[in-house]
Design a protein around this motif. Structure first.
Motif, PDB file in Angstrom:
ATOM      1  N   GLY A   1       0.805  -1.203   0.000  1.00 25.14           N
ATOM      2  CA  GLY A   1       0.000   0.000   0.000  1.00 25.14           C
ATOM      3  C   GLY A   1       0.836   1.250   0.000  1.00 25.14           C
ATOM      4  N   LYS A   2       0.134   2.341   0.358  1.00 26.38           N
ATOM      5  CA  LYS A   2       0.786   3.638   0.395  1.00 26.38           C
ATOM      6  C   LYS A   2       1.870   3.673   1.476  1.00 26.38           C
ATOM      7  CE  LYS A   2      -1.850   7.104   1.768  1.00 26.38           C
ATOM      8  NZ  LYS A   2      -2.748   8.260   1.857  1.00 26.38           N
ATOM      9  N   TYR A   3       2.983   4.290   1.212  1.00 25.42           N
ATOM     10  CA  TYR A   3       4.081   4.510   2.167  1.00 25.42           C
ATOM     11  C   TYR A   3       4.682   3.215   2.697  1.00 25.42           C
ATOM     12  CZ  TYR A   3       2.065   9.215   2.420  1.00 25.42           C
ATOM     13  OH  TYR A   3       1.569  10.444   2.142  1.00 25.42           O
TER      14      TYR A   3
ATOM     15  N   PRO B   1       6.981  10.433   5.752  1.00 19.44           N
ATOM     16  CA  PRO B   1       5.850  10.540   4.827  1.00 19.44           C
ATOM     17  C   PRO B   1       4.687  11.376   5.368  1.00 19.44           C
ATOM     18  CG  PRO B   1       5.899   8.362   5.791  1.00 19.44           C
ATOM     19  CD  PRO B   1       7.141   9.044   6.249  1.00 19.44           C
TER      20      PRO B   1
ATOM     21  N   GLN C   1      -5.675   7.274   5.726  1.00 22.03           N
ATOM     22  CA  GLN C   1      -4.859   8.385   5.254  1.00 22.03           C
ATOM     23  C   GLN C   1      -3.370   8.069   5.266  1.00 22.03           C
ATOM     24  OE1 GLN C   1      -6.066  11.449   7.895  1.00 22.03           O
ATOM     25  NE2 GLN C   1      -7.834  12.025   6.667  1.00 22.03           N
ATOM     26  N   GLN C   2      -2.936   7.347   6.331  1.00 19.18           N
ATOM     27  CA  GLN C   2      -1.500   7.173   6.495  1.00 19.18           C
ATOM     28  C   GLN C   2      -0.968   5.919   5.826  1.00 19.18           C
ATOM     29  OE1 GLN C   2      -0.631   7.483  10.621  1.00 19.18           O
ATOM     30  NE2 GLN C   2      -1.456   9.549  10.762  1.00 19.18           N
ATOM     31  N   GLY C   3      -1.869   5.085   5.305  1.00 22.46           N
ATOM     32  CA  GLY C   3      -1.419   3.916   4.580  1.00 22.46           C
ATOM     33  C   GLY C   3      -0.644   2.959   5.465  1.00 22.46           C
ATOM     34  N   GLU C   4       0.354   2.327   4.882  1.00 24.99           N
ATOM     35  CA  GLU C   4       1.129   1.318   5.605  1.00 24.99           C
ATOM     36  C   GLU C   4       1.979   1.936   6.708  1.00 24.99           C
ATOM     37  OE1 GLU C   4       0.653  -1.755   4.931  1.00 24.99           O
ATOM     38  OE2 GLU C   4      -0.239  -1.755   2.924  1.00 24.99           O
TER      39      GLU C   4
END
Lengths: 250, 92, 238
Positions: B2-4, C106, C38-41
């Motif tokens: 996923g994101k980040y 991030p 919102q913050q993902g992984e």
């Protein structure tokens, strides 16, 4: 050198305070001892002017270095002047703190002080008040110096209050830690390392409060910092009072 | 992924490195101490004999860590490490 | 040997339990709980970040208690506990700082910022790093134990103070999860049921790991003292 002379005064001089200590109530005797030790340091310093001269020169040089290194314009000065003030107070104060007990120990007069029939905490407060007076002199000179050089009026009652509160916290914990670091192998380097983390909260509060006062912000912006400083002073004085006996017991 | 995800991997690997480092640091110091204890016991055992030769012999076994602490496996033997290490010279 | 079989057994049991718990916690962090909206992984870092802070806080708290107990009883075992706890606590607070940086890059778009929370944790780290310097600087063992105990207490006072600063000046951008405002967690992620389960499981796991590591560290210290004593005996005989 004169400090050595102070610990062994002539009998005529010694007789008067000793008799007074016996006559008065214990509380007064305690503060009498505190004042005697602080006064001894001050008199020794007035005679030799060794420490105060080096502290003053150091202060002057630090301010110069800051002015040259940061190349401050009038706007930048307004925001950084309290930082310059406090960093200089802390570093100049470190010079005084590391000498205060180290010179006693090197001359062997520390043992004499410890053997004296006074409470150990009286010795602590005497030393601390001596250090505090030096730091306050430096701070006052520094404030005049910055007022002139930075063209910002630092000599305000509230700012003086913050400086006094911050200096009390700094010298309290500094005196406690310097009485520990004199026993270390590399005491000149150990004292700043021990002192910095513990004194940082005081420096942060003092800088933030001073900046708020200087920029003429409303009282809710600087009052919390004054309260925090006051609280930190009380905590550190209480902690030092409780812990100093354990540091100097031999 | 996923994101980040790359930052998550970075964070977890940093944690693994530090945690692993703490465990390894304790473990390695155990091993070094066990070796030292074995060496001391060997010297004590050979005390009556020519102790110069004992010291030289001890230095050789020091160079072969496998021989110096036979059958001791670090943290698992933590509590009884010194005992085993002490008995080591008699076994060999 | 100084240790009873029973205590060694408890320690070994705890050690294995900590290893199993750690594996389970990691499985939970990666598979049980999903990525945050919102913050993902990156949000998964939060579980070990907060838990390792708990570990360091427990360790430093133990060091203060040990410091007070040493000054009262003068039993060197308290000093061993204090020394061990500070060392482990330093490791855990390093984990807190580094994982926090990996999360902040991030989310806050910077590795580091002088936020009150970050400042206070840095002061805490510096204070206990100074504690280790103090220990290496004093040669006389009795004096070293005494000074270390005093400094552990003073350092904790400064940590408490920085925590109070945060309460007085809540101009922090750091998400608040635990503390007086527990009723409604602020911050950009909401604590769902699964997130809460995972967080509590991680906190429990890191508490056990802290206890196990400190215990092993104490045994290492005692072992080291025994070896040193034995060495003196043998060398004296030679």
């Amino acid at each position: 050198m004169s400090a050595q002379g102070e610990t062994t005064p002539t009998t005529a001089e010694a007789a008067v305070p000793v008799r007074r200590v016996k006559v008065r109530r214990p509380v007064t005797a305690y503060w009498h001892a505190v004042a005697a030790i602080a006064w001894k340091d001050v008199r020794a310093e007035i005679r030799s002017r060794e420490l105060i001269n080096s502290m003053l020169l150091f202060t002057l040089m630090t301010v110069m270095i800051f002015s040259l290194a940061l190349e401050l314009d009038s706007n930048a000065r307004q925001t950084t002047v309290t930082g310059v003030l406090w960093v200089t107070i802390v570093f100049a104060g470190l010079l005084g703190l590391s000498r205060s007990l180290a010179s006693e120990k090197d001359k062997g007069s520390l043992d004499g002080l410890l053997l004296a029939p006074i409470a150990r905490s009286a010795l602590f407060f005497g030393k601390m008040i001596g250090n505090l007076l030096f730091v306050l002199v430096i701070a006052l000179v520094l404030m005049v110096l910055l007022t002139v050089l930075f063209n910002i009026t630092l000599l305000r009652p509230l700012l003086l209050l913050l400086v006094v509160l911050g200096s009390i916290g700094f010298t309290t914990i500094g005196t406690l830690l310097s009485s520990m670091s004199v026993h270390a192998r590399s005491r000149e380097t150990l004292l700043p390392i021990l002192l910095m983390p513990v004194v940082l909260p005081i420096v942060i509060s003092a800088v933030r409060g001073s900046t708020a006062v200087l920029n003429e912000m409303p009282s809710q912006d600087w009052l919390p910092w004054v309260q925090l400083l006051f609280m930190a002073d009380v905590i550190y004085i209480a902690a030092s009072y409780a812990l100093f006996d354990y540091v100097v017991e031999e | 992924m996923g994101k980040y995800a790359e930052y998550m991997i970075l964070g977890y690997s940093a944690m693994a490195v530090i945690l692993g480092g703490m465990i390894a640091w304790i473990y390695l110091r155990y091993r070094a101490l066990q070796r030292e204890a074995a060496l001391i016991e060997q010297m004590a055992a050979e005390e009556g004999q020519d102790w110069v030769h004992a010291a030289v012999g001890a230095t050789e076994s020091e160079a072969l860590p496998g021989e110096a602490t036979p059958g001791v496996s670090g943290m698992a033997a933590s509590g009884t490490g010194a005992d085993r290490a002490r008995s080591a010279p008699h076994e060999t | 040997m100084a240790y009873s079989e029973k205590r060694t057994k408890i320690l070994m049991g705890l050690t294995y339990a900590a290893a199993v718990l750690f594996v389970l916690a990691m499985l939970m962090n990666f598979f049980y709980v999903g990525p945050e909206r919102q913050q993902g992984e990156a949000q998964r870092i939060f579980y070990v970040h907060l838990s390792s802070f708990l570990g360091s806080f427990l360790a430093f708290g133990a060091a203060v208690v040990a410091g007070i107990a040493y000054l009262r009883s003068r039993n060197p075992k308290w000093d061993t506990l204090g020394h061990s706890a500070v060392e482990i606590g330093l490791g855990f607070s390093t984990i807190t700082i580094v994982t926090g940086m990996a999360w902040a890059r991030p989310i806050w778009n910077t590795w580091w910022t002088w936020d009150p929370r970050l400042t206070s944790v840095t002061i805490m780290w510096l204070a206990y790093a100074a504690y280790m310097m103090l220990r290496t600087g004093i040669e006389d063992p009795e004096r070293r134990r005494r000074f270390a105990a005093v400094y552990a207490i003073v350092a904790f006072a400064s940590v408490l103070y920085t925590i109070i600063i945060i309460r007085v000046r809540p101009d922090t951008i750091h998400p608040v999860v635990a503390g007086p405002t527990q009723a409604e967690p602020e911050g950009s992620f909401e604590v769902s049921g699964r997130i809460r389960d995972t967080l509590f499981f991680n906190m429990f796991t890191f508490t056990v790991i802290t206890v196990v590591l400190v215990w092993h560290r104490i045994r290492l210290e005692n072992f080291s003292e025994r070896v040193a004593r034995r060495k003196m005996e043998v060398l004296a005989d030679l």
